[in-house]
Design a protein around this motif. Sequence first.
Motif, PDB file in Angstrom:
ATOM      1  N   TRP A 107       4.597  -8.473  16.520  1.00  0.00           N
ATOM      2  CA  TRP A 107       3.543  -8.749  15.519  1.00  0.00           C
ATOM      3  C   TRP A 107       3.953  -8.040  14.279  1.00  0.00           C
ATOM      4  N   CYS A 108       3.070  -8.226  13.571  1.00  0.00           N
ATOM      5  CA  CYS A 108       3.283  -7.285  12.015  1.00  0.00           C
ATOM      6  C   CYS A 108       2.655  -7.818  11.300  1.00  0.00           C
ATOM      7  N   GLY A 109       1.162  -7.416  10.951  1.00  0.00           N
ATOM      8  CA  GLY A 109       0.564  -8.235  10.598  1.00  0.00           C
ATOM      9  C   GLY A 109       0.426  -7.313   9.055  1.00  0.00           C
ATOM     10  N   LEU A 110       1.197  -5.969   8.482  1.00  0.00           N
ATOM     11  CA  LEU A 110       0.914  -5.835   6.835  1.00  0.00           C
ATOM     12  C   LEU A 110       2.678  -5.593   6.237  1.00  0.00           C
ATOM     13  N   ASN A 111       2.865  -6.069   5.352  1.00  0.00           N
ATOM     14  CA  ASN A 111       4.041  -5.669   4.557  1.00  0.00           C
ATOM     15  C   ASN A 111       4.478  -5.035   3.589  1.00  0.00           C
ATOM     16  N   GLU A 112       5.048  -4.132   3.410  1.00  0.00           N
ATOM     17  CA  GLU A 112       5.419  -2.919   1.805  1.00  0.00           C
ATOM     18  C   GLU A 112       4.260  -2.574   1.796  1.00  0.00           C
ATOM     19  N   THR A 113       3.415  -2.319   2.464  1.00  0.00           N
ATOM     20  CA  THR A 113       2.215  -1.286   2.194  1.00  0.00           C
ATOM     21  C   THR A 113       2.789   0.022   1.162  1.00  0.00           C
ATOM     22  N   HIS A 114       2.230   0.363  -0.173  1.00  0.00           N
ATOM     23  CA  HIS A 114       3.332   1.019  -0.967  1.00  0.00           C
ATOM     24  C   HIS A 114       1.500   1.427  -1.306  1.00  0.00           C
ATOM     25  N   GLN A 115       1.402   3.156  -1.236  1.00  0.00           N
ATOM     26  CA  GLN A 115       0.486   4.162  -1.192  1.00  0.00           C
ATOM     27  C   GLN A 115       0.923   5.174   0.086  1.00  0.00           C
ATOM     28  N   PRO A 116       1.516   5.810  -1.082  1.00  0.00           N
ATOM     29  CA  PRO A 116       1.486   7.709  -0.662  1.00  0.00           C
ATOM     30  C   PRO A 116       0.301   7.967   0.009  1.00  0.00           C
ATOM     31  N   ILE A 117       0.550   9.111   1.063  1.00  0.00           N
ATOM     32  CA  ILE A 117      -1.075   9.342   1.654  1.00  0.00           C
ATOM     33  C   ILE A 117      -1.025  10.383   1.074  1.00  0.00           C
ATOM     34  N   THR A 118      -1.990  10.648   0.615  1.00  0.00           N
ATOM     35  CA  THR A 118      -3.168  12.238  -0.605  1.00  0.00           C
ATOM     36  C   THR A 118      -4.938  12.161   0.322  1.00  0.00           C
ATOM     37  N   ASP A 119      -4.383  13.463   0.394  1.00  0.00           N
ATOM     38  CA  ASP A 119      -6.522  13.571   0.706  1.00  0.00           C
ATOM     39  C   ASP A 119      -7.390  11.978   0.292  1.00  0.00           C
ATOM     40  N   GLU A 120      -6.522  12.344  -0.476  1.00  0.00           N
ATOM     41  CA  GLU A 120      -7.832  11.150  -1.348  1.00  0.00           C
ATOM     42  C   GLU A 120      -7.724   9.421  -1.639  1.00  0.00           C
ATOM     43  N   VAL A 121      -6.941   8.973  -0.441  1.00  0.00           N
ATOM     44  CA  VAL A 121      -7.285   7.609  -0.062  1.00  0.00           C
ATOM     45  C   VAL A 121      -6.443   7.543   1.227  1.00  0.00           C
ATOM     46  N   VAL A 122      -7.234   6.833   2.380  1.00  0.00           N
ATOM     47  CA  VAL A 122      -7.335   6.805   2.901  1.00  0.00           C
ATOM     48  C   VAL A 122      -7.768   5.365   3.807  1.00  0.00           C
ATOM     49  N   GLY A 123      -8.015   4.554   2.522  1.00  0.00           N
ATOM     50  CA  GLY A 123      -8.460   3.450   2.298  1.00  0.00           C
ATOM     51  C   GLY A 123      -6.850   2.512   3.490  1.00  0.00           C
ATOM     52  N   LEU A 124      -5.751   2.773   3.119  1.00  0.00           N
ATOM     53  CA  LEU A 124      -4.745   2.281   2.999  1.00  0.00           C
ATOM     54  C   LEU A 124      -4.806   2.186   4.762  1.00  0.00           C
ATOM     55  N   SER A 125      -5.129   3.957   5.379  1.00  0.00           N
ATOM     56  CA  SER A 125      -4.876   4.082   6.746  1.00  0.00           C
ATOM     57  C   SER A 125      -5.482   3.921   7.210  1.00  0.00           C
ATOM     58  N   ASP A 126      -6.854   2.549   7.520  1.00  0.00           N
ATOM     59  CA  ASP A 126      -8.303   2.522   7.951  1.00  0.00           C
ATOM     60  C   ASP A 126      -7.090   0.702   8.071  1.00  0.00           C
ATOM     61  N   LEU A 145       4.139  -3.462  14.658  1.00  0.00           N
ATOM     62  CA  LEU A 145       4.962  -3.315  14.218  1.00  0.00           C
ATOM     63  C   LEU A 145       3.659  -3.074  13.240  1.00  0.00           C
ATOM     64  N   ASP A 146       3.294  -1.377  13.009  1.00  0.00           N
ATOM     65  CA  ASP A 146       1.462  -1.162  11.876  1.00  0.00           C
ATOM     66  C   ASP A 146       1.975  -2.526  10.895  1.00  0.00           C
ATOM     67  N   THR A 147       3.797  -2.054  10.237  1.00  0.00           N
ATOM     68  CA  THR A 147       3.328  -2.351   8.721  1.00  0.00           C
ATOM     69  C   THR A 147       5.052  -2.429   8.794  1.00  0.00           C
ATOM     70  N   SER A 148       5.402  -3.617   7.906  1.00  0.00           N
ATOM     71  CA  SER A 148       7.032  -3.025   7.601  1.00  0.00           C
ATOM     72  C   SER A 148       8.059  -3.075   6.041  1.00  0.00           C
ATOM     73  N   GLY A 149       8.303  -2.173   6.365  1.00  0.00           N
ATOM     74  CA  GLY A 149       8.581  -1.171   5.532  1.00  0.00           C
ATOM     75  C   GLY A 149       7.390  -0.106   4.536  1.00  0.00           C
ATOM     76  N   TYR A 150       7.911   0.784   4.175  1.00  0.00           N
ATOM     77  CA  TYR A 150       6.958   1.945   3.451  1.00  0.00           C
ATOM     78  C   TYR A 150       6.017   2.146   4.069  1.00  0.00           C
ATOM     79  N   SER A 151       4.610   2.231   3.833  1.00  0.00           N
ATOM     80  CA  SER A 151       3.844   3.111   4.473  1.00  0.00           C
ATOM     81  C   SER A 151       3.522   3.294   5.363  1.00  0.00           C
ATOM     82  N   HIS A 152       4.039   3.195   6.727  1.00  0.00           N
ATOM     83  CA  HIS A 152       3.823   3.694   8.025  1.00  0.00           C
ATOM     84  C   HIS A 152       2.519   4.871   7.991  1.00  0.00           C
ATOM     85  N   ARG A 153       1.812   3.948   9.422  1.00  0.00           N
ATOM     86  CA  ARG A 153       0.338   5.177   9.153  1.00  0.00           C
ATOM     87  C   ARG A 153       0.387   5.387  10.623  1.00  0.00           C
ATOM     88  N   VAL A 154       0.588   4.592  11.768  1.00  0.00           N
ATOM     89  CA  VAL A 154       0.372   4.612  12.657  1.00  0.00           C
ATOM     90  C   VAL A 154       1.564   5.134  13.265  1.00  0.00           C
TER      91      VAL A 154
END
Length: 288
Positions: A107-126, A145-154
């Motif tokens: 299973w993969c619920g997200l694809n190519e999530t484009h967002q860098p990890i910063t202290d200000e941005v938490v929405g995509l991680s959640d 798979l947490d997301t396909s490509g780019y911003s792995h968060r888990v």
Amino acid sequence: VKLNGKVLFQRLVLDQGYYPDGILTAPSDEALIKDIELSMAAGFNGARLHQKVFEERFLYHADKRGYLVWGEFGDWGMSRDDPKATSVAQWLEVILRDYSHPSIVGWCGLNETHQPITDEVVGLSDVTLGVFLAAKALDTTRPVLDTSGYSHRVLETDVYDCHDYEQDPEKFRQRQAGLAEGKPFMNGPADTPWSVPYKGQPFFVSEFGGIWWNPEVKPGEASWGYGQRPTTLEEFYQRFEGLCAVLLEDPLMFGYCYTQLTDVYQEQNGIFTFDRGMKFDLERIRKA
């Protein structure tokens, strides 16, 4: 990654499930069967069912033919800064509907999530963690798979991946060589943290290739693919063979996913034309 206790390399193709007449709706049962059979004739043993919840009839026909698929969700409607609970609820509906189809291997619920990890941005991680945990809770038998490509968060994602559309086979090999040292190719700029660290999970390149080839495209007609279009058919074959070989010869890869099964409107990078016509010598494609 094993199937029924045996290691099996997943030779996947990206399948977006578009049709010239029905767009996202297959015109017939026969059309669903044909797509599976065309893919297998070209040498693939499965597909990423990409950015679409496919008709359940497709899964039925995949079950009967031993065709492996990754279940996905069309995630572009999900707000990454202000996640909507309805999106996760719909994702759970997908898993509940399709859980019993043996053709699904992940299973993969997200694809190519484009967002860098910063202290200000938490929405995509959640939302990434929520979508991942929802799949894990509902299906304890398949990798997620947490997301396909780019911003792995888990950090504990079952598998890890990247998308790499480098067209030169030797440069492609060099970009993927870091996996042997536990430092696989990762999407996004090197100076900006996009993903949690790689922790040795099974790894695959879940999008590559996308070679632009349609000799019948008319002047002025919209046409698109990755990199420079090959100037000859032989150049296409050599590039295709070289890119596939890089991943097939890497003992640390559990699979790959070539982009893509058919042309889709202006995307002229399919193994087949949009109307499922032949573009290549399938024997040579299958051999590669």
